[in-house]
Motif scaffolding. Structure first.
Motif, PDB file in Angstrom:
ATOM      1  N   GLY A   1       0.787  -1.221   0.000  1.00  0.00           N
ATOM      2  CA  GLY A   1       0.000   0.000   0.000  1.00  0.00           C
ATOM      3  C   GLY A   1       0.820   1.272   0.000  1.00  0.00           C
ATOM      4  N   ILE A   2       1.263   1.705   1.190  1.00  0.00           N
ATOM      5  CA  ILE A   2       1.984   2.974   1.348  1.00  0.00           C
ATOM      6  C   ILE A   2       3.343   2.693   1.964  1.00  0.00           C
ATOM      7  CG2 ILE A   2       1.994   5.194   2.557  1.00  0.00           C
ATOM      8  CD1 ILE A   2      -1.059   5.156   2.415  1.00  0.00           C
ATOM      9  N   ASN A   3       4.379   3.332   1.429  1.00  0.00           N
ATOM     10  CA  ASN A   3       5.743   3.127   1.897  1.00  0.00           C
ATOM     11  C   ASN A   3       6.427   4.484   2.070  1.00  0.00           C
ATOM     12  OD1 ASN A   3       8.493   2.553   2.176  1.00  0.00           O
ATOM     13  ND2 ASN A   3       8.461   0.889   0.704  1.00  0.00           N
ATOM     14  N   TYR A   4       6.864   4.783   3.302  1.00  0.00           N
ATOM     15  CA  TYR A   4       7.697   5.960   3.578  1.00  0.00           C
ATOM     16  C   TYR A   4       9.090   5.482   3.972  1.00  0.00           C
ATOM     17  CZ  TYR A   4       3.788   9.327   3.829  1.00  0.00           C
ATOM     18  OH  TYR A   4       2.713  10.154   3.543  1.00  0.00           O
ATOM     19  N   GLU A   5      10.123   6.086   3.357  1.00  0.00           N
ATOM     20  CA  GLU A   5      11.488   5.681   3.674  1.00  0.00           C
ATOM     21  C   GLU A   5      12.455   6.825   3.371  1.00  0.00           C
ATOM     22  OE1 GLU A   5      11.774   2.286   1.036  1.00  0.00           O
ATOM     23  OE2 GLU A   5      12.923   3.462  -0.415  1.00  0.00           O
ATOM     24  N   ALA A   6      13.730   6.600   3.706  1.00  0.00           N
ATOM     25  CA  ALA A   6      14.840   7.490   3.326  1.00  0.00           C
ATOM     26  C   ALA A   6      14.574   8.952   3.684  1.00  0.00           C
ATOM     27  CB  ALA A   6      15.154   7.348   1.838  1.00  0.00           C
ATOM     28  N   PHE A   7      14.191   9.201   4.929  1.00  0.00           N
ATOM     29  CA  PHE A   7      13.995  10.536   5.488  1.00  0.00           C
ATOM     30  C   PHE A   7      12.841  11.301   4.846  1.00  0.00           C
ATOM     31  CE2 PHE A   7      15.432  14.727   7.224  1.00  0.00           C
ATOM     32  CZ  PHE A   7      15.428  14.332   8.549  1.00  0.00           C
ATOM     33  N   ALA A   8      11.889  10.590   4.276  1.00  0.00           N
ATOM     34  CA  ALA A   8      10.664  11.232   3.780  1.00  0.00           C
ATOM     35  C   ALA A   8       9.740  11.515   4.952  1.00  0.00           C
ATOM     36  CB  ALA A   8       9.970  10.334   2.776  1.00  0.00           C
ATOM     37  N   LYS A   9       8.886  12.531   4.782  1.00  0.00           N
ATOM     38  CA  LYS A   9       7.924  12.869   5.821  1.00  0.00           C
ATOM     39  C   LYS A   9       6.566  13.120   5.204  1.00  0.00           C
ATOM     40  CE  LYS A   9       9.028  17.860   5.869  1.00  0.00           C
ATOM     41  NZ  LYS A   9       9.447  18.997   6.733  1.00  0.00           N
ATOM     42  N   GLY A  10       5.554  13.275   6.072  1.00  0.00           N
ATOM     43  CA  GLY A  10       4.210  13.550   5.586  1.00  0.00           C
ATOM     44  C   GLY A  10       3.155  13.014   6.526  1.00  0.00           C
ATOM     45  N   LYS A  11       1.960  12.801   5.976  1.00  0.00           N
ATOM     46  CA  LYS A  11       0.821  12.290   6.742  1.00  0.00           C
ATOM     47  C   LYS A  11       0.133  11.209   5.915  1.00  0.00           C
ATOM     48  CE  LYS A  11      -0.301  16.603   9.222  1.00  0.00           C
ATOM     49  NZ  LYS A  11       0.837  17.424   8.722  1.00  0.00           N
ATOM     50  N   ALA A  12      -0.371  10.165   6.592  1.00  0.00           N
ATOM     51  CA  ALA A  12      -1.107   9.096   5.915  1.00  0.00           C
ATOM     52  C   ALA A  12      -2.338   8.746   6.754  1.00  0.00           C
ATOM     53  CB  ALA A  12      -0.217   7.878   5.719  1.00  0.00           C
TER      54      ALA A  12
ATOM     55  N   VAL B   1       9.868   2.616   7.030  1.00  0.00           N
ATOM     56  CA  VAL B   1      11.216   2.105   7.263  1.00  0.00           C
ATOM     57  C   VAL B   1      11.859   2.870   8.410  1.00  0.00           C
ATOM     58  CG1 VAL B   1      13.494   1.748   6.236  1.00  0.00           C
ATOM     59  CG2 VAL B   1      11.424   1.428   4.857  1.00  0.00           C
ATOM     60  N   GLY B   2      12.488   2.156   9.297  1.00  0.00           N
ATOM     61  CA  GLY B   2      13.217   2.767  10.394  1.00  0.00           C
ATOM     62  C   GLY B   2      14.714   2.638  10.189  1.00  0.00           C
ATOM     63  N   GLY B   3      15.480   3.208  11.095  1.00  0.00           N
ATOM     64  CA  GLY B   3      16.927   3.079  11.030  1.00  0.00           C
ATOM     65  C   GLY B   3      17.595   4.318  10.460  1.00  0.00           C
TER      66      GLY B   3
ATOM     67  N   GLY C   1      15.896   5.185   7.091  1.00  0.00           N
ATOM     68  CA  GLY C   1      14.561   5.309   7.661  1.00  0.00           C
ATOM     69  C   GLY C   1      13.864   6.611   7.305  1.00  0.00           C
ATOM     70  N   ALA C   2      12.536   6.590   7.463  1.00  0.00           N
ATOM     71  CA  ALA C   2      11.727   7.787   7.251  1.00  0.00           C
ATOM     72  C   ALA C   2      12.005   8.810   8.350  1.00  0.00           C
ATOM     73  CB  ALA C   2      10.252   7.416   7.245  1.00  0.00           C
ATOM     74  N   ASP C   3      11.564  10.041   8.131  1.00  0.00           N
ATOM     75  CA  ASP C   3      11.698  11.107   9.122  1.00  0.00           C
ATOM     76  C   ASP C   3      10.574  10.928  10.140  1.00  0.00           C
ATOM     77  OD1 ASP C   3      11.965  13.406  10.587  1.00  0.00           O
ATOM     78  OD2 ASP C   3      11.719  14.788   8.896  1.00  0.00           O
TER      79      ASP C   3
ATOM     80  N   GLY D   1       9.437  -3.168   9.022  1.00  0.00           N
ATOM     81  CA  GLY D   1       9.264  -1.739   9.236  1.00  0.00           C
ATOM     82  C   GLY D   1       8.978  -1.417  10.687  1.00  0.00           C
ATOM     83  N   VAL D   2       8.657  -0.141  10.957  1.00  0.00           N
ATOM     84  CA  VAL D   2       8.456   0.297  12.336  1.00  0.00           C
ATOM     85  C   VAL D   2       7.052   0.864  12.571  1.00  0.00           C
ATOM     86  CG1 VAL D   2      10.905   0.772  12.694  1.00  0.00           C
ATOM     87  CG2 VAL D   2       9.412   2.597  11.837  1.00  0.00           C
ATOM     88  N   SER D   3       6.183   0.818  11.576  1.00  0.00           N
ATOM     89  CA  SER D   3       4.832   1.349  11.779  1.00  0.00           C
ATOM     90  C   SER D   3       4.055   0.444  12.726  1.00  0.00           C
ATOM     91  CB  SER D   3       4.085   1.478  10.446  1.00  0.00           C
ATOM     92  OG  SER D   3       3.944   0.220   9.814  1.00  0.00           O
ATOM     93  N   THR D   4       3.143   1.060  13.476  1.00  0.00           N
ATOM     94  CA  THR D   4       2.300   0.335  14.433  1.00  0.00           C
ATOM     95  C   THR D   4       0.872   0.854  14.324  1.00  0.00           C
ATOM     96  OG1 THR D   4       2.801   1.935  16.178  1.00  0.00           O
ATOM     97  CG2 THR D   4       4.203  -0.035  16.058  1.00  0.00           C
ATOM     98  N   PHE D   5      -0.070   0.084  14.855  1.00  0.00           N
ATOM     99  CA  PHE D   5      -1.454   0.539  14.880  1.00  0.00           C
ATOM    100  C   PHE D   5      -1.644   1.602  15.958  1.00  0.00           C
ATOM    101  CE2 PHE D   5      -2.151  -3.973  13.442  1.00  0.00           C
ATOM    102  CZ  PHE D   5      -2.467  -3.637  12.134  1.00  0.00           C
ATOM    103  N   GLY D   6      -2.547   2.542  15.665  1.00  0.00           N
ATOM    104  CA  GLY D   6      -2.951   3.516  16.662  1.00  0.00           C
ATOM    105  C   GLY D   6      -4.384   3.274  17.079  1.00  0.00           C
TER     106      GLY D   6
END
Length: 456
Positions: free
Chosen positions: A284-295, A310-312, A316-318, A345-350
């Motif tokens: 679906g959606i992939n944020y990485e390499a110091f990218a930022k934003g909202k999803a 992506v972390g690290g 990793g993302a910002d 990855g490092v995303s989690t449910f809220g």
């Protein structure tokens, strides 16, 4: 007669009529504005500028170029047909945009930038019959804008013969490549169908990607929309079905000084990620390499991987400037449920996310059976392996007669986050060409119960 003369005449006429008949309702017709440099020949080649006229069909068998400072404008109902077979670069012509390309189709009269009717078949989805739209600035220039509204863009991705800064020799081209950092890329209410690799890649630009449908994007890999450093803007109310890798990827990789920053909200992603063989990739959606934003407010339906952040350090993302939530996750097999958040990855449910076990929280689409394909038969423990594209897999990759609107009883109703604003970053102000940005919706996904959102 100049436009202001029409306006003055209309005001004068209105004043007279009002004085004689105070109850009269006066409707003043808009003046007919002569198109700039109308193009009457149906065959295009070389450097072109001017206006492709409403309802006309045009052809190009060799590369066409819009020079720096020039504009090619498509009125509504235009068909621009590429005459190629994808066998080589010479036989897969491209549109090179050093200036600006503006296609203003309408709901009633959409535009087509495609191939001949006989070749517009799902079986040709990944043949790369022509070279796509390649938007790059000329040397020492800034380039121009790309604006596509109510436009069908189809069956592109032919190979490159000689390598360059974007492609290696033999690589398929992206259906759209946009690298004009300070310019506008506006894509609205359009259909992006059948790309060989990435359907769209941006290396910078002010973007507004609203209410589009992406089908059959990427043969063995590639995103529907792959956004690199320098890309800023909004991606909302789009439907992506059957994308090879991710529907939407944001990565700050590249050499631009502007950090990639993209809001991805109210999108519907279905059956994405099954033609990418790399671990943890594709969905679906992939944020990485110091990218930022909202999803926020997205629907992930039977995607190989749903959310991947992506972390690290370095890759990793910002994370400090990335937020997400109010998303709904659905999977009809354990391999999909375990990858709602990518295991690498490092995303989690809220607390605002909607997720559960196998076949829980169906979005209740108006006309689409989310369980018609049994992903459990694909095997695997942590992820479903890639599915080769073949004739029987076509229903996975295109909308067809399906209707992805949600119905009463859907858990997606009223669960959206409306407390943030779109970036609305594009600077195009011309009437008809400016971005029409839809704000975050109260319902999840690309369609709202009140009829707003995606109009396909």
């Amino acid at each position: 007669m100049k436009l202001h003369t029409y306006i003055l005449a209309a005001i004068a006429t209105s004043s007279v009529l009002t004085a004689c008949h105070k109850e009269a309702v006066v409707e003043v017709s808009k003046p007919v504005i002569t198109p700039s440099k109308p193009i009457t020949s149906d065959t295009l080649s070389g450097a072109i500028q001017g206006t492709l006229l409403a309802g006309k069909t045009y052809y190009f068998a060799t590369d066409i170029t819009i020079n720096d400072g020039d504009t090619l404008f498509l009125q509504s109902g235009v068909k621009l047909i590429a005459l190629g077979d994808g066998s080589s670069q010479l036989k897969s012509p491209q549109i090179t945009v050093n200036g600006s390309l503006i296609s203003l189709g309408t709901k009633e009269a959409p535009n087509y930038i495609t191939v001949s009717e006989a070749l517009r078949t799902p079986e040709n989805a990944f043949k790369g019959i022509w070279g796509g739209i390649q938007c790059t600035p000329a040397k020492d220039k800034q380039g121009g804008d790309l604006i596509l509204k109510w436009t069908h863009l189809e069956y592109a991705g032919g190979p490159v013969a000689i390598g360059n800064d974007v492609y290696k020799a033999g690589d398929p081209r992206y259906m759209i490549y946009f690298a004009n950092v300070d310019k506008n890329f506006i894509l609205e209410d359009s259909w992006i169908t059948g790309s060989k690799d990435d359907a769209i890649r941006t290396d910078g630009g002010r973007i507004s990607i609203m209410r589009n449908t992406f089908e059959m994007c990427g043969e063995k890999g590639g995103e529907a929309l792959n956004m690199k450093s320098g890309t800023i803007g909004d991606v909302a109310y789009n439907v992506a079905i059957g994308t090879a890798t991710n529907a939407f990827k944001v990565s700050n990789s590249g050499d631009k000084t502007i950090q990639a920053n993209v809001n991805i909200y109210n999108n519907t992603m279905i059956n994405c990620g099954f033609r990418q063989t790399k671990e943890g990739r594709g969905g679906g959606i992939n944020y990485e390499a110091f990218a930022k934003g909202k999803a926020f407010n997205n629907l992930f339906i039977n995607c190989r991987v749903s959310m991947r952040v992506v972390g690290g350090a370095g890759t990793g993302a910002d994370l400090a400037n990335l937020s997400y939530g109010n998303n709904l996750y659905y999977g009809n097999a354990p391999t999909l449920v375990t990858q709602f958040n990518a295991t690498d990855g490092v995303s989690t449910f809220g607390a605002t996310d909607i997720h559960g076990d196998i076949k829980q929280n169906s979005p209740v689409f108006y006309a689409y059976d989310v369980d018609q394909f049994d992903y459990a038969t694909l095997g695997g423990t942590n992820k479903a392996p890639a599915v080769s594209w073949k004739q029987q897999a076509l229903p996975l990759l295109r909308q067809g007669t399906s209707n992805f609107r949600i119905r009463q009883g859907s858990p997606a109703i009223g669960k959206g986050n409306t407390q943030f604003a779109p970036m609305n970053i594009t600077s195009m102000k011309n009437e008809g060409a400016a971005a029409e940005v839809t704000r975050p919706g109260k319902d999840l996904g690309a369609y709202q119960l009140d009829g707003t959102g995606n109009q396909h």
